[in-house]
Design a protein around this motif. Structure first.
Motif, PDB file in Angstrom:
ATOM      1  N   ALA A 185       0.825  -1.209   0.000  1.00 49.26           N
ATOM      2  CA  ALA A 185       0.000   0.000   0.000  1.00 49.26           C
ATOM      3  C   ALA A 185       0.860   1.262   0.000  1.00 49.26           C
ATOM      4  O   ALA A 185       0.459   2.304  -0.540  1.00 49.26           O
ATOM      5  N   ASN A 186       2.056   1.170   0.590  1.00 50.22           N
ATOM      6  CA  ASN A 186       2.956   2.320   0.663  1.00 50.22           C
ATOM      7  C   ASN A 186       3.883   2.435  -0.545  1.00 50.22           C
ATOM      8  O   ASN A 186       4.674   3.376  -0.642  1.00 50.22           O
ATOM      9  N   THR A 187       3.776   1.465  -1.459  1.00 50.71           N
ATOM     10  CA  THR A 187       4.697   1.410  -2.606  1.00 50.71           C
ATOM     11  C   THR A 187       3.943   1.700  -3.895  1.00 50.71           C
ATOM     12  O   THR A 187       2.967   1.018  -4.205  1.00 50.71           O
ATOM     13  N   PRO A 188       4.356   2.711  -4.650  1.00 48.41           N
ATOM     14  CA  PRO A 188       3.687   2.999  -5.930  1.00 48.41           C
ATOM     15  C   PRO A 188       3.646   1.759  -6.832  1.00 48.41           C
ATOM     16  O   PRO A 188       4.567   0.930  -6.816  1.00 48.41           O
ATOM     17  N   LYS A 189       2.585   1.643  -7.617  1.00 50.25           N
ATOM     18  CA  LYS A 189       2.410   0.483  -8.495  1.00 50.25           C
ATOM     19  C   LYS A 189       3.616   0.299  -9.415  1.00 50.25           C
ATOM     20  O   LYS A 189       4.060  -0.832  -9.665  1.00 50.25           O
ATOM     21  N   GLY A 190       4.133   1.403  -9.921  1.00 51.72           N
ATOM     22  CA  GLY A 190       5.277   1.307 -10.823  1.00 51.72           C
ATOM     23  C   GLY A 190       6.518   0.766 -10.148  1.00 51.72           C
ATOM     24  O   GLY A 190       7.294   0.020 -10.752  1.00 51.72           O
ATOM     25  N   VAL A 191       6.711   1.121  -8.879  1.00 47.74           N
ATOM     26  CA  VAL A 191       7.869   0.612  -8.130  1.00 47.74           C
ATOM     27  C   VAL A 191       7.681  -0.884  -7.856  1.00 47.74           C
ATOM     28  O   VAL A 191       8.637  -1.658  -7.884  1.00 47.74           O
ATOM     29  N   GLN A 192       6.441  -1.279  -7.588  1.00 49.86           N
ATOM     30  CA  GLN A 192       6.159  -2.712  -7.426  1.00 49.86           C
ATOM     31  C   GLN A 192       6.562  -3.476  -8.680  1.00 49.86           C
ATOM     32  O   GLN A 192       7.123  -4.565  -8.607  1.00 49.86           O
ATOM     33  N   GLU A 193       6.299  -2.883  -9.846  1.00 51.49           N
ATOM     34  CA  GLU A 193       6.680  -3.514 -11.103  1.00 51.49           C
ATOM     35  C   GLU A 193       8.195  -3.507 -11.262  1.00 51.49           C
ATOM     36  O   GLU A 193       8.785  -4.481 -11.762  1.00 51.49           O
ATOM     37  N   SER A 225      14.341  -8.596 -13.641  1.00 46.22           N
ATOM     38  CA  SER A 225      15.321  -9.677 -13.514  1.00 46.22           C
ATOM     39  C   SER A 225      16.733  -9.118 -13.372  1.00 46.22           C
ATOM     40  O   SER A 225      17.162  -8.261 -14.149  1.00 46.22           O
ATOM     41  N   GLY A 226      17.451  -9.589 -12.341  1.00 43.13           N
ATOM     42  CA  GLY A 226      18.838  -9.191 -12.142  1.00 43.13           C
ATOM     43  C   GLY A 226      19.032  -7.952 -11.295  1.00 43.13           C
ATOM     44  O   GLY A 226      20.180  -7.512 -11.109  1.00 43.13           O
ATOM     45  N   PHE A 227      17.945  -7.378 -10.762  1.00 45.29           N
ATOM     46  CA  PHE A 227      18.053  -6.152  -9.963  1.00 45.29           C
ATOM     47  C   PHE A 227      17.309  -6.325  -8.647  1.00 45.29           C
ATOM     48  O   PHE A 227      16.087  -6.468  -8.626  1.00 45.29           O
ATOM     49  N   GLY A 228      18.069  -6.328  -7.568  1.00 47.30           N
ATOM     50  CA  GLY A 228      17.502  -6.543  -6.245  1.00 47.30           C
ATOM     51  C   GLY A 228      16.953  -5.271  -5.625  1.00 47.30           C
ATOM     52  O   GLY A 228      17.066  -4.172  -6.198  1.00 47.30           O
ATOM     53  N   PRO A 229      16.364  -5.410  -4.426  1.00 44.47           N
ATOM     54  CA  PRO A 229      15.733  -4.266  -3.750  1.00 44.47           C
ATOM     55  C   PRO A 229      16.666  -3.081  -3.510  1.00 44.47           C
ATOM     56  O   PRO A 229      16.234  -1.928  -3.593  1.00 44.47           O
ATOM     57  N   LYS A 230      17.940  -3.344  -3.240  1.00 43.49           N
ATOM     58  CA  LYS A 230      18.858  -2.232  -2.947  1.00 43.49           C
ATOM     59  C   LYS A 230      19.053  -1.327  -4.157  1.00 43.49           C
ATOM     60  O   LYS A 230      19.089  -0.100  -4.038  1.00 43.49           O
ATOM     61  N   LYS A 231      19.183  -1.931  -5.327  1.00 44.36           N
ATOM     62  CA  LYS A 231      19.363  -1.128  -6.542  1.00 44.36           C
ATOM     63  C   LYS A 231      18.073  -0.386  -6.899  1.00 44.36           C
ATOM     64  O   LYS A 231      18.105   0.774  -7.329  1.00 44.36           O
ATOM     65  N   ILE A 232      16.941  -1.052  -6.728  1.00 41.14           N
ATOM     66  CA  ILE A 232      15.657  -0.394  -7.008  1.00 41.14           C
ATOM     67  C   ILE A 232      15.441   0.759  -6.043  1.00 41.14           C
ATOM     68  O   ILE A 232      14.971   1.837  -6.425  1.00 41.14           O
ATOM     69  N   LYS A 233      15.807   0.555  -4.783  1.00 40.41           N
ATOM     70  CA  LYS A 233      15.688   1.608  -3.761  1.00 40.41           C
ATOM     71  C   LYS A 233      16.502   2.846  -4.169  1.00 40.41           C
ATOM     72  O   LYS A 233      16.018   3.974  -4.058  1.00 40.41           O
ATOM     73  N   LEU A 234      17.717   2.605  -4.676  1.00 41.61           N
ATOM     74  CA  LEU A 234      18.590   3.706  -5.085  1.00 41.61           C
ATOM     75  C   LEU A 234      17.979   4.480  -6.259  1.00 41.61           C
ATOM     76  O   LEU A 234      17.961   5.716  -6.272  1.00 41.61           O
ATOM     77  N   ILE A 235      17.461   3.756  -7.245  1.00 43.06           N
ATOM     78  CA  ILE A 235      16.832   4.403  -8.408  1.00 43.06           C
ATOM     79  C   ILE A 235      15.623   5.214  -7.976  1.00 43.06           C
ATOM     80  O   ILE A 235      15.414   6.349  -8.428  1.00 43.06           O
TER      81      ILE A 235
END
Length: 570
Positions: free
Chosen positions: A83-91, A96-106
């Motif tokens: 609920a706290n995460t935008p739909k696009g970030v959920q996507e 593939s090949g990118f973990g939560p830490k890299k997504i968090k940084l972006i």
């Protein structure tokens, strides 16, 4: 409630916890629980909270989480994170090949919340400038984002067929509905599906509209629907649904029209015209009657792609397509010796219970440390157990195999004396997947040329809707298998279905035997053989072309002969 669902929910929760910077101790407790639960051979839904607490690596906090999932089919903490995460970030979290830490940084550094914005940022080199990225990672991210965008709303065939069949049963029960069938790509058994298409014969479509409006599992797109087509989506999977409506007397014409590809319908017939034009001339009472009208044999729905089926039909060479019941055994399977859930004994006995004559066990080799791959001393231990099982199981036989990693230079993952101790070798690539076509093709051909290689496993490494295949020259690979007598696998796992059916057809033409293998990591995985059969049938596969349609005695002779040849070349 299946273990897979419970474990997936805990695993996904841990990923979002990492996205939000949860402390390492808590993350380790979740990941440790997942590791232990994946090895568990009990139904978690049947355990009390006290029994859950006694599982290694679980403890009180994770036991409460599992218990909540069992009782509610969900997890409140996970839903709160979503609920706290935008739909696009959920996507983005599914790249593939990118973990939560890299997504968090972006997300935090560039304020990016959609896949489309990732691509724009890559094009302007903003991603490469982030700490820990660079040009190569930026390009990999862009390719992953494009792949995910192109995969939106597609479902794996297994998931689509399950949902489609459920909808068909619901629609059959409606008043005024006279006939219902899956159609289009789902009926042709394509590997991924968008949309799920269903044909309904009725004189009154109002019941269909009411069903879609009132369904709790569907979102009815009323404004996008018309008098002969209703559109909706499945709320859980986001799979798209298209319901075609026809008059009862038009049912078989419309079933034929909506099932076949445009190329099949437009194929020119002797005496001018095509099948599409024929359908406009009269209503038929069966699909068989349509082909009879143009003096053609019945063409199975899965073959109606407009590729090679008419050549077979006109030459009287329509293949007798492989059936699941013609398979005599199951090769390429895993046990608790590596990363399987069930013991070797349990896997063997269930395989026998299903009516097969043999099981090929092929746990991971030693390089696959992440999958508990077998060191040489454990190979010996497993082979001793196989000998004991074979003494107990009567006519049923367990063949000694291994899924040997194809190393970076194309060599196999054991010395020749260890390879010679197996009845058969499945050679597969699991690491260093970022290859160009030349590198991948040469690596595979070297493994194929190894005299101990029996079967080439999941040849392109693809994971449908998740990870692209590494590029290979399919014809060169298949030609090499023909030259060296190597069997090619159709990996029947619904996320793989590799080798692709389009190239299975080429392999058959080259005389290469095909082995339909489930890559089962648990007993239930044996039932995935059905999906491999679907792939084979699309390519025109028959029993005579299928390696594991051989009986036990024939296979024993084949393995022994091939081993003697390999030893002579060693």
């Amino acid at each position: 409630m299946e273990n897979k669902y419970i474990i997936r929910l805990i695993k996904d929760t841990a990923k979002f916890m990492e996205l939000y910077g949860e402390n390492d101790f808590k993350l380790r407790s979740y990941n440790s629980a997942v590791f232990n639960l994946e090895k568990l051979d009990v139904n978690l839904a049947e355990l009390s909270i006290e029994e859950l607490e006694r599982i290694d690596g679980v403890g009180k906090s994770i036991a409460k989480i599992i218990n909540e999932i069992n009782e509610t089919q969900n997890l409140a903490y996970y839903q709160e994170l979503l609920a706290n995460t935008p739909k696009g970030v959920q996507e983005m979290m599914k790249l593939s090949g990118f973990g939560p830490k890299k997504i968090k940084l972006i997300w935090e550094e560039l304020k990016i919340e959609t896949l489309e914005d990732i691509i724009l940022a890559c094009d302007s080199n903003k991603i490469a400038a982030l700490k820990g990225f660079g040009d190569k990672t930026q390009e990999k991210l862009k390719m992953a984002a494009l792949f995910k965008i192109n995969s939106r709303h597609f479902l794996h065939f297994r998931e689509a067929e399950k949902l489609g069949n459920m909808l068909v049963e619901d629609l059959k029960s409606l008043v005024g509905v006279e006939n219902v069938s899956l159609t289009a790509e789902l009926r042709r058994k394509m590997e991924v599906i968008k949309p799920i298409e269903i044909l309904v014969a009725t004189n009154d479509a109002s019941q269909l509209r009411d069903y879609l409006r009132n369904s709790e599992m569907l979102d009815f797109y009323e404004k996008m629907s018309g008098p002969r087509n209703l559109r909706a989506s499945h709320l859980t999977t986001m799979g798209e649904i298209s319901i075609h409506i026809c008059k009862p007397e038009q049912f078989f014409n419309e079933l034929f029209r909506t099932t076949a590809s445009p190329q099949h319908l437009a194929h020119p017939l002797d005496g001018a015209g095509n099948l599409m034009q024929l359908l406009k001339q009269q209503n038929f009472d069966s699909e068989e009657a349509i082909y009879e009208a143009v003096k053609l044999p019945f063409i199975a729905p899965e073959l109606r792609e407009g590729l090679w089926e008419f050549e077979w039909a006109k030459e009287g060479k329509m293949p007798d397509l492989i059936e699941t019941g013609q398979l005599k055994g199951i090769l390429h399977n895993h046990s608790t010796y590596s990363d399987g859930i069930h013991t070797l004994e349990a896997m063997a006995k269930y395989c026998k219970e299903l009516g097969y004559e043999y099981l090929g066990i092929s746990d991971h080799s030693k390089t696959a440390a992440y999958a508990n791959g077998l060191q040489e001393f454990r190979v010996k231990e497993q082979q001793i157990e196989i000998d004991k099982l074979n003494a107990e199981l009567g006519e049923f036989k367990v063949f000694k195999g291994i899924e040997s990693d194809i190393l970076g230079d194309g060599s196999l993952d054991y010395s020749e004396d260890v390879l010679a101790s197996f009845d058969f070798i499945v050679a597969s690539i699991h690491s260093q997947l970022n290859m160009d076509e030349k590198t991948a093709t040469n690596r595979l051909i070297k493994a194929i040329s190894n005299p101990f290689t029996t079967i080439l496993g999941h040849p392109t490494g693809r994971l449908l809707l998740q990870r692209q295949a590494y590029p290979v020259n399919h014809e060169a690979i298949i030609d090499a298998c023909a030259e060296f007598g190597v069997v090619i696998e159709i990996n029947a796992h619904p996320y793989r279905l590799d080798l692709d059916w389009r190239y299975v057809h080429y392999a058959i033409e080259k005389g290469v035997k095909i082995s339909i293998n489930p890559d089962a990591h648990e007993k239930a995985g044996y039932h995935d053989m059905y999906y491999g059969v679907c792939v084979g049938r699309k390519a025109g596969l028959t029993a005579k072309d299928t390696f594991n349609a051989l009986g036990k005695a024939e296979l024993e002779k084949y393995f022994e002969k091939r081993k003697q040849v390999a030893l002579s070349k060693a």
